[in-house]
Write a protein that holds these residues in place. Structure first.
Motif: not given
Length: 514
Positions: A121-133, A135-146
């Motif tokens: 189960a910890k693999n899912v947590v790892f991959y979902v957390s990775y996706a959220v982080i 998206n947040f980093i890219v949109n925070y630095f390159f867009a205005d709608y994170s």
């Protein structure tokens, strides 16, 4: 069992992983390309951003098959590339288009990791957390709608992903329980089949044993019939044997009584001790092997008459055999000696033996019957002198005379002739020799049969002439009765648990008058 389940699950997961990767690539490309085609000018950076997850995923799929890598690596590649591609799309399209297309892409990418819940189960947590982080980093630095990451289509994507995860978990549990139950059932079935097979084999063995038992029972019945018949025969034989035994017992009692009476008769022909003691000082060791004896000792006294001085004759005689045959021989020998000496007045010891030999041959008709029975004799004639000494004439038929000389204190052995009395001889007869001996007071004559010397012990060792002479030297100075006692005890000790082999006769004679 758990290892078998994991092997089964890994096989299923690997197939689902490849299937999910193919579906994910198709859905992502379809959603992005289909949604953006009417509104966007496709530049090279945008095309790379949209399509680079697909070739990378295909390359990883090829490597995974070729190098037998774990299928989680393929899922990790899909998650990383799809998440990065989705996060970078706002750089090339407006916010409205990005949000409208993001939901379908994230559904495809988030459903794929749901398979991983089946192992860890910890693999899912790892991959979902990775996706959220990402998206947040890219949109925070390159867009205005994170801030809209977790609202709108994202919330739908996460809801679908979570639902898919729980569904996969449920499917996993159901599949595992079903597998384990089927495995246990299969195992039970195998055990039941094995037991059934064993039961069938046992039944076959039992059937075979039953057939064998029936055959054995049939044999036993036949044997019982044979045994019954044999028992009847044995009983009949037992009755016959019992009757025969009673008859034999009756005959045995008669024979025993006859032999006992024969012993009485044989003792009657032996010299009376009182008659011998009038003229000589003696002891007699007489031990028959059986009730009657083949040995006998003989005594005669011819009184002085005119120029004929008094003469005493004494002999120890060993007849062929022992028991009843020997006893008959002893009676014949005693009668012949009495006839030769007492009736015919023959006094020369060699002549006496010659006549005894002729008498035995005639009595047993040995010239015709070829009977070879006979006897060995030690014969002495004693003529006492006025000086208390004595003049001895000795003749032996294969028997020596043992003479103890008091002056030297030693036993002398005077050998007899190498010829027996009676029997059939191929060679010409040798004459019996006559030995003349002077004895003094306290000298002792020992006349014997061969029984004492030839007796063996428990080790089958003969007593022997050497030991006999040694024993006589040791006891010769003792009283005659004591000598007899010592000789008797020594013989008994030497025989031990063995049996007496032959009749035994020893005469000890002192010529001095009492």
């Amino acid at each position: 069992m758990e290892k078998k389940w994991l092997h089964k699950y890994n096989t299923i997961s690997r197939k689902n992983t490849f299937f999910s990767a193919k579906i994910g690539i198709f859905l992502y490309c379809f959603s992005i390309f289909g949604g953006l085609a009417p509104f966007v000018n496709f530049t090279l950076p945008l095309i790379i951003c949209i399509f680079f997850p697909a070739p990378i995923t295909l390359i990883v799929m090829f490597l995974q098959k070729y190098y037998k890598l774990r299928h989680e690596y393929l899922l990790f590649t899909i998650m990383c590339t799809f998440t990065l591609s989705t996060a970078l799309l706002p750089l090339f399209v407006n916010n409205q288009l990005w949000q409208s297309m993001l939901g379908l892409a994230n559904i495809a990418t988030l459903i794929i990791p749901a398979i991983l819940i089946l192992t860890k189960a910890k693999n899912v947590v790892f991959y979902v957390s990775y996706a959220v982080i990402v998206n947040f980093i890219v949109n925070y630095f390159f867009a205005d709608y994170s801030y809209e990451l977790l609202v709108g289509p994202h919330a739908v994507s996460l809801s679908v992903a979570v639902s898919t995860i729980f569904l996969a978990k449920f499917k996993y549990s159901s599949a595992r329980n079903t597998f384990l139950l089927n495995w246990q059932l299969n195992k039970k079935n195998e055990e039941m089949q094995f037991k059934n097979h064993e039961i069938l084999e046992k039944n076959e063995e039992l059937n075979q044993l039953n057939e064998e038992m029936q055959f054995k029972n049939h044999e036993i019945l036949e044997k019982n019939e044979e045994l019954n018949q044999l028992n009847e025969e044995i009983q009949a034989q037992a009755d016959n044997l019992e009757a025969a035994f009673k008859q034999i017992e009756s005959h045995h009692l008669k024979i025993k009584s006859s032999i006992k009476y024969a012993s009485t008769i044989q003792k009657a022909i032996l010299p009376a001790k009182e008659s011998v003691d009038k003229h000589l000082q003696t002891f007699v060791l007489f031990r028959p092997k059986d009730v009657v004896s083949g040995d006998f000792y003989w005594f005669a006294y011819l009184p002085a008459k005119d120029t004929f001085c008094a003469k005493i004759f004494i002999a120890a005689v060993d007849c062929t055999g022992h028991g009843v045959p020997g006893a008959f021989m002893s009676m014949i020998g005693s009668r012949l000696l009495n006839e030769i000496v007492n009736e015919r007045k023959i006094t020369n010891t060699a002549k006496i033996l010659e006549l005894l030999d002729a008498g035995i041959i005639k009595s047993l008709k040995q010239n015709k019957s070829r009977n070879n029975d006979g006897m060995d004799v030690c014969l002495c004639r004693i003529e006492k002198q006025e000086n208390q000494g004595a003049y001895i004439q000795f003749s032996g038929a294969k028997r020596p005379l043992f003479l103890y000389k008091a002056d030297s204190g030693k036993i002398e052995i005077i050998k007899g002739s190498r010829r027996s009395i009676g029997g059939v001889r191929r060679n010409l007869k040798k004459s019996f020799a006559t030995n003349l001996i002077n004895v003094e007071k306290n000298d002792i004559l020992y006349l014997t049969s061969d029984g004492y010397i030839d007796q063996n012990n428990s080790k089958r060792e003969r007593f022997g002439t050497k030991n006999f002479v040694k024993l006589l030297n040791k006891i010769a100075t003792k009283d005659l009765n004591k000598q007899k006692e010592i000789l008797d005890v020594k013989l008994t000790d030497y025989i031990g648990i063995s049996k007496q082999r032959d009749d035994i006769t020893i005469l000890g004679v002192k010529t001095v008058e009492k």
